[in-house]
Write an enzyme that holds these catalytic residues in place. Structure first.
Site, PDB file in Angstrom:
ATOM      1  CG  ASP A   7      39.581  47.161  46.316  1.00 29.23           C
ATOM      2  OD1 ASP A   7      39.041  47.804  45.492  1.00 29.23           O
ATOM      3  OD2 ASP A   7      39.478  47.377  47.626  1.00 29.23           O
ATOM      4  CB  SER A   8      42.259  49.803  43.617  1.00 29.12           C
ATOM      5  OG  SER A   8      41.463  50.009  44.492  1.00 29.12           O
ATOM      6  CB  CYS A  70      37.172  47.947  42.745  1.00 30.98           C
ATOM      7  SG  CYS A  70      38.052  49.938  42.659  1.00 30.98           S
ATOM      8  CD  GLU A 147      43.824  53.524  51.852  1.00 33.98           C
ATOM      9  OE1 GLU A 147      45.555  53.371  52.095  1.00 33.98           O
ATOM     10  OE2 GLU A 147      43.564  52.902  50.482  1.00 33.98           O
ATOM     11  CB  CYS A 185      33.942  54.738  47.274  1.00 34.21           C
ATOM     12  SG  CYS A 185      35.352  54.418  48.283  1.00 34.21           S
ATOM     13  CG  HIS A 187      38.986  53.197  50.988  1.00 34.10           C
ATOM     14  ND1 HIS A 187      38.142  52.026  50.182  1.00 34.10           N
ATOM     15  CD2 HIS A 187      39.813  53.311  52.125  1.00 34.10           C
ATOM     16  CE1 HIS A 187      39.820  52.148  49.788  1.00 34.10           C
ATOM     17  NE2 HIS A 187      40.550  52.478  51.107  1.00 34.10           N
TER      18      HIS A 187
HETATM   19  N1  DGL Z   1      38.456  50.466  45.456  1.00 30.15           N
HETATM   20  C1  DGL Z   1      38.182  52.425  44.958  1.00 30.15           C
HETATM   21  C2  DGL Z   1      36.788  52.413  45.150  1.00 30.15           C
HETATM   22  O1  DGL Z   1      35.684  51.348  45.073  1.00 30.15           O
HETATM   23  C3  DGL Z   1      38.715  53.176  46.375  1.00 30.15           C
HETATM   24  C4  DGL Z   1      39.944  53.928  46.486  1.00 30.15           C
HETATM   25  C5  DGL Z   1      40.777  53.764  44.798  1.00 30.15           C
HETATM   26  O2  DGL Z   1      40.574  55.096  44.335  1.00 30.15           O
HETATM   27  O3  DGL Z   1      41.750  52.884  44.561  1.00 30.15           O
HETATM   28  O4  DGL Z   1      35.966  53.422  44.015  1.00 30.15           O
END
Ligand code: DGL
Length: 271
Positions: A7-8, A70, A147, A185, A187
């Site tokens: 993931d990012s 991600c 976050e 997403c 989050h």
């Molecule tokens: N992990 C990203 C997603 O699921 C969200 C956080 C980011 O923008 O890096 O799209």
């Protein structure tokens, strides 16, 4: 079996958490590219470059199967990742669309995601392939709010109310009759209860973490999901302290060791 989860940032830990419950026999390598987050506001080229270097790192560390937790990387860079590594790769757009396919009777679906995911129209395309129509809504304020830990917060509730109102207006304008809402997403699963409370009752909420774990279990043909949790190693590209603090919220338990890695181009995949 070693499963790499990418993931990012820390959001993909919601997917790891579901995987460890549903596929307990595997060992896990989790990489959060925290130094380069957010991906959701970046171009396809940049997201692909970051995601490919991250995927390569996980394979070099021994991952035999990659789960791209991600949504943004899955939407913009899945082909690039598949070209770059030999391990099988599963992205959350595919698993989310599969779950919507199984859930939707009206064949109309709503999707909340980052700006980059929405601009790519990856969810709309994946839904169209399965005979569904989708309306996608960019919700860029939700990642920073989560976050910040503002889960049960009046500001987040108001932001959600505005996004959902706009989404329903878009749906009406396009003449759709959705029965399913995909949280596109990493989050958003943390806001699931708030989203369910604010969204019209006709919408069934799909959380990509749970459905992805289910589909990995089916793909790998592993048991019934019962047993002790598989071991996990954690890697981050920025502060391990921050990863531990924020990550425990997503994983639902304390994270012990986090290894710092440097994935910057030119520096190779050194640690
Ligand atoms: N992990 C990203 C997603 O699921 C969200 C956080 C980011 O923008 O890096 O799209």
């Amino acid at each position: 079996m070693k499963i790499g989860v990418f993931d990012s940032g820390v959001g993909g830990l919601t997917v790891l958490r579901a995987l460890q419950e549903q596929v307990p026999g595997a060992d896990y390598l989790y990489l959060g590219d925290t130094a380069r987050l957010p991906y959701g506001a970046k171009s396809r080229e940049t997201v692909a470059r970051y995601a490919v270097s991250s995927a390569r790192f996980l394979v070099e560390e021994g991952a035999e199967f990659l789960t791209i937790a991600c949504n943004t990387a899955s939407a913009l860079a899945l082909d690039a990742i598949r070209e770059a590594v030999t391990a099988p790769v599963l992205g959350v757009v595919e698993t989310g669309a599969n779950a919507a396919d199984a859930s939707s009777r009206t064949r109309d679906v709503l999707v909340m995601a980052t700006a980059a995911t929405v601009e790519s129209h990856a969810y709309a395309a994946a839904c169209a392939q399965r005979g569904m129509r989708a309306i996608e809504k960019a919700c860029p304020l939700l990642v920073p709010l989560v976050e910040e830990g503002w889960i049960e917060h009046a500001v987040t509730a108001e932001v959600l109310r505005i996004y959902l109102t706009e989404l329903i207006e878009q749906e009406r304008g396009a003449g759709l009759d959705a029965d399913t809402l995909v949280l596109g997403c990493t989050h958003y699963p943390l806001l699931r209860a708030q989203i369910e409370a604010a969204a019209p009752k006709r919408l069934r909420v799909i959380d990509s973490a749970e459905v992805t774990a289910e589909q990995v279990r089916k793909k790998l043909g592993t048991g019934d999901g019962k047993g002790s949790r598989g071991a996990a190693r954690f890697f981050a590209t920025d502060s391990v302290k921050k990863f531990r603090a924020l990550g425990s919220r997503f994983l639902g338990r304390e994270i012990d060791g986090v290894e710092l890695v440097d994935l910057e181009p030119g520096a190779g995949s050194s640690r």
